[in-house]
Design a protein around this motif. Structure first.
Motif, mmCIF file in Angstrom:
data_model
loop_
_atom_site.group_PDB
_atom_site.id
_atom_site.type_symbol
_atom_site.label_atom_id
_atom_site.label_comp_id
_atom_site.label_asym_id
_atom_site.label_seq_id
_atom_site.Cartn_x
_atom_site.Cartn_y
_atom_site.Cartn_z
ATOM 1 N N UNK A 19 0.820 -1.209 0.000
ATOM 2 C CA UNK A 19 0.000 0.000 0.000
ATOM 3 C C UNK A 19 0.860 1.267 0.000
ATOM 4 N N UNK A 20 1.911 1.255 0.826
ATOM 5 C CA UNK A 20 2.769 2.432 0.967
ATOM 6 C C UNK A 20 3.894 2.462 -0.062
ATOM 7 N N UNK A 21 4.006 1.406 -0.852
ATOM 8 C CA UNK A 21 5.097 1.297 -1.829
ATOM 9 C C UNK A 21 6.440 1.535 -1.134
ATOM 10 N N UNK A 22 6.640 0.852 -0.004
ATOM 11 C CA UNK A 22 7.840 1.042 0.818
ATOM 12 C C UNK A 22 8.933 0.067 0.419
ATOM 13 N N UNK A 23 10.182 0.492 0.569
ATOM 14 C CA UNK A 23 11.303 -0.383 0.242
ATOM 15 C C UNK A 23 11.436 -1.531 1.245
ATOM 16 N N UNK A 24 11.200 -1.225 2.516
ATOM 17 C CA UNK A 24 11.358 -2.235 3.566
ATOM 18 C C UNK A 24 10.201 -2.135 4.547
ATOM 19 N N UNK A 25 9.889 -3.275 5.175
ATOM 20 C CA UNK A 25 8.839 -3.278 6.194
ATOM 21 C C UNK A 25 9.059 -4.459 7.131
ATOM 22 N N UNK A 26 8.636 -4.292 8.374
ATOM 23 C CA UNK A 26 8.723 -5.372 9.361
ATOM 24 C C UNK A 26 7.820 -5.041 10.529
ATOM 25 N N UNK A 27 7.463 -6.059 11.322
ATOM 26 C CA UNK A 27 6.567 -5.805 12.449
ATOM 27 C C UNK A 27 7.269 -6.045 13.778
ATOM 28 N N UNK A 28 6.676 -5.506 14.838
ATOM 29 C CA UNK A 28 7.262 -5.623 16.176
ATOM 30 C C UNK A 28 6.351 -6.480 17.056
ATOM 31 N N UNK A 29 6.424 -7.786 16.880
ATOM 32 C CA UNK A 29 5.660 -8.687 17.736
ATOM 33 C C UNK A 29 4.490 -9.314 17.023
ATOM 34 N N UNK A 30 4.590 -10.611 16.746
ATOM 35 C CA UNK A 30 3.557 -11.334 16.011
ATOM 36 C C UNK A 30 2.227 -11.348 16.753
ATOM 37 N N UNK A 31 1.148 -11.213 15.988
ATOM 38 C CA UNK A 31 -0.205 -11.458 16.490
ATOM 39 C C UNK A 31 -0.763 -12.644 15.716
ATOM 40 N N UNK A 32 -1.312 -13.632 16.433
ATOM 41 C CA UNK A 32 -1.917 -14.782 15.779
ATOM 42 C C UNK A 32 -3.060 -14.334 14.864
ATOM 43 N N UNK A 33 -3.359 -15.103 13.810
ATOM 44 C CA UNK A 33 -4.495 -14.749 12.940
ATOM 45 C C UNK A 33 -5.813 -14.594 13.700
ATOM 46 N N UNK A 34 -6.012 -15.373 14.776
ATOM 47 C CA UNK A 34 -7.256 -15.288 15.538
ATOM 48 C C UNK A 34 -7.270 -14.106 16.505
ATOM 49 N N UNK A 35 -6.162 -13.393 16.614
ATOM 50 C CA UNK A 35 -6.081 -12.225 17.502
ATOM 51 C C UNK A 35 -6.237 -10.950 16.690
ATOM 52 N N UNK A 57 14.613 0.203 14.421
ATOM 53 C CA UNK A 57 14.153 0.421 15.798
ATOM 54 C C UNK A 57 13.235 -0.697 16.296
ATOM 55 N N UNK A 58 12.976 -1.698 15.460
ATOM 56 C CA UNK A 58 12.065 -2.793 15.829
ATOM 57 C C UNK A 58 12.452 -3.478 17.143
ATOM 58 N N UNK A 59 13.747 -3.798 17.386
ATOM 59 C CA UNK A 59 14.087 -4.488 18.635
ATOM 60 C C UNK A 59 13.671 -3.735 19.894
ATOM 61 N N UNK A 60 13.664 -2.420 19.827
ATOM 62 C CA UNK A 60 13.324 -1.620 21.008
ATOM 63 C C UNK A 60 11.824 -1.672 21.289
ATOM 64 N N UNK A 61 11.012 -1.790 20.249
ATOM 65 C CA UNK A 61 9.574 -1.941 20.428
ATOM 66 C C UNK A 61 9.252 -3.363 20.863
ATOM 67 N N UNK A 87 9.420 5.547 18.442
ATOM 68 C CA UNK A 87 9.648 4.194 18.951
ATOM 69 C C UNK A 87 10.679 4.164 20.070
ATOM 70 N N UNK A 88 11.459 5.220 20.204
ATOM 71 C CA UNK A 88 12.573 5.239 21.151
ATOM 72 C C UNK A 88 12.326 6.208 22.298
ATOM 73 N N UNK A 89 11.056 6.501 22.549
ATOM 74 C CA UNK A 89 10.702 7.509 23.551
ATOM 75 C C UNK A 89 11.203 7.161 24.945
ATOM 76 N N UNK A 90 11.399 5.874 25.222
ATOM 77 C CA UNK A 90 11.821 5.465 26.561
ATOM 78 C C UNK A 90 13.330 5.598 26.777
ATOM 79 N N UNK A 91 14.090 5.842 25.731
ATOM 80 C CA UNK A 91 15.549 5.909 25.852
ATOM 81 C C UNK A 91 16.008 7.330 26.177
ATOM 82 N N UNK A 92 17.119 7.475 26.913
ATOM 83 C CA UNK A 92 17.698 8.807 27.133
ATOM 84 C C UNK A 92 18.064 9.434 25.790
ATOM 85 N N UNK A 93 17.860 10.762 25.673
ATOM 86 C CA UNK A 93 18.137 11.400 24.399
ATOM 87 C C UNK A 93 18.995 12.647 24.582
ATOM 88 N N UNK A 94 19.720 12.989 23.522
ATOM 89 C CA UNK A 94 20.521 14.210 23.505
ATOM 90 C C UNK A 94 20.157 15.006 22.260
#
Length: 309
Positions: free
Chosen positions: A36-52, A66-70, A246-253
């Motif tokens: 839909x977004x015609x994006x070069x790359x995509x990935x999700x942060x945590x599988x949801x079962x089809x029934x969920x 940033x996926x590992x942090x989510x 996605x990184x709101x919980x990390x210390x920032x500068x």
């Protein structure tokens, strides 16, 4: 010498907080959003079962870094457990493996909940993505094999009973990475002596994304009717959440444009000033409100590990 292939799609970056419908797999959802977004790359942060149903954060482009942090963030689920049957998949999809005429009282259920709060030991379902000798447990289960999946410690921050209706109890759970709600249902049923399985499951929160950020898949699919490509993509892009969220919980500068250039070249930058962080294993750097790098702080320097354009 042949030229390197140009990546297909747009080099967009951001998070789409999808409200995944039932009977739609997580991998299928990622493929649909990428198309839909015609994006070069995509990935999700945590599988949801089809029934969920519910929150499935999907990262596009550089946001995939940033996926590992989510994935490590807390999650909240609302779920229903139907008593009287244990099933091979620990949800509605599987075959009945155990049954009972016993039905727990509300008091019995409430008395059990403290046993499932805090750090608990849990055996993942037979039908899960856990790897056993290099094979996915669900592949082995589909082949008729019964595999021994070792227990592991997970953290349940809270588990609340919402209501009891007929043969089912409805709960809300806030838990950490790796917690299987299907296992909670199975184990509670065994402890109550009545057996049980998940009959409804919805994820409402994946830190740091709030429930109101979710976008129904139907709203996105409806935009396919817009014939003008640029107009369609502009409306789709309006649903994206900035990668840095996605990184709101990390210390920032906050850094200058010159420092941002150095980080993007893979070089460390010196941190000055009384308020400069002393040591942080994970921190983020922003320039002009835009995410520049994830890295570590030590010895008066910020050293980048992942950089963003």
């Amino acid at each position: 010498m042949s030229k390197p292939r140009k990546p297909k799609g747009r080099p967009i970056s951001g998070w789409l907080i999808l409200d995944k419908p039932v009977d739609f797999g997580s991998t299928e959802a990622v493929g649909k959003i990428k198309w839909l977004f015609n994006a070069q790359k995509a990935g999700h942060a945590g599988t949801l079962d089809p029934l969920a149903s519910g929150m499935l954060p999907i990262a596009l482009g550089d946001a995939t870094k940033t996926v590992p942090y989510v994935m490590d963030g807390r999650k909240i689920y609302e779920f229903a457990v139907t008593w009287g049957e244990e099933r091979s998949t620990d949800d509605l999809e599987g075959e009945v493996t155990q049954s009972s005429d016993i039905r727990p009282s509300e008091d019995d259920i409430r008395a059990l909940l403290p046993n499932y709060t805090g750090v608990i030991s849990q055996v993942p379902p037979q039908f899960s993505a856990i790897k056993i000798a290099g094979e996915r447990a669900y592949d082995l289960a589909r082949d008729g094999e019964t595999v021994e999946i070792p227990s592991r410690e997970v953290e349940v921050h809270r588990l609340n009973l919402l209501k009891v209706e007929d043969n089912s109890a409805f709960f809300e759970v806030e838990c950490g990475k790796g917690t299987y709600v299907r296992s909670l249902a199975r184990d509670m049923g065994r402890d109550l002596g009545c057996y049980g399985h998940i009959s409804d499951l919805r994820r409402t929160f994946v830190a740091p994304f709030a429930e109101e950020m979710m976008v129904p898949l139907a709203d996105l699919v409806a935009l396919e009717e817009i014939e003008d490509r640029d107009e369609r993509l502009e409306k789709l892009d309006a649903f994206l959440v900035d990668t840095g969220e996605a990184l709101a919980a990390l210390p920032s500068i906050r850094i200058s444009d010159d420092q941002a250039h150095r980080l993007r070249m893979g070089n460390p930058i010196i941190l000055r000033g009384r308020d400069a962080p002393v040591a942080e294993p994970d921190a983020v750097a922003f320039a002009g409100g835009k995410l520049v790098a994830i890295g570590e702080i030590g010895a008066g320097e910020f050293k980048p590990r992942r950089v963003f354009g």
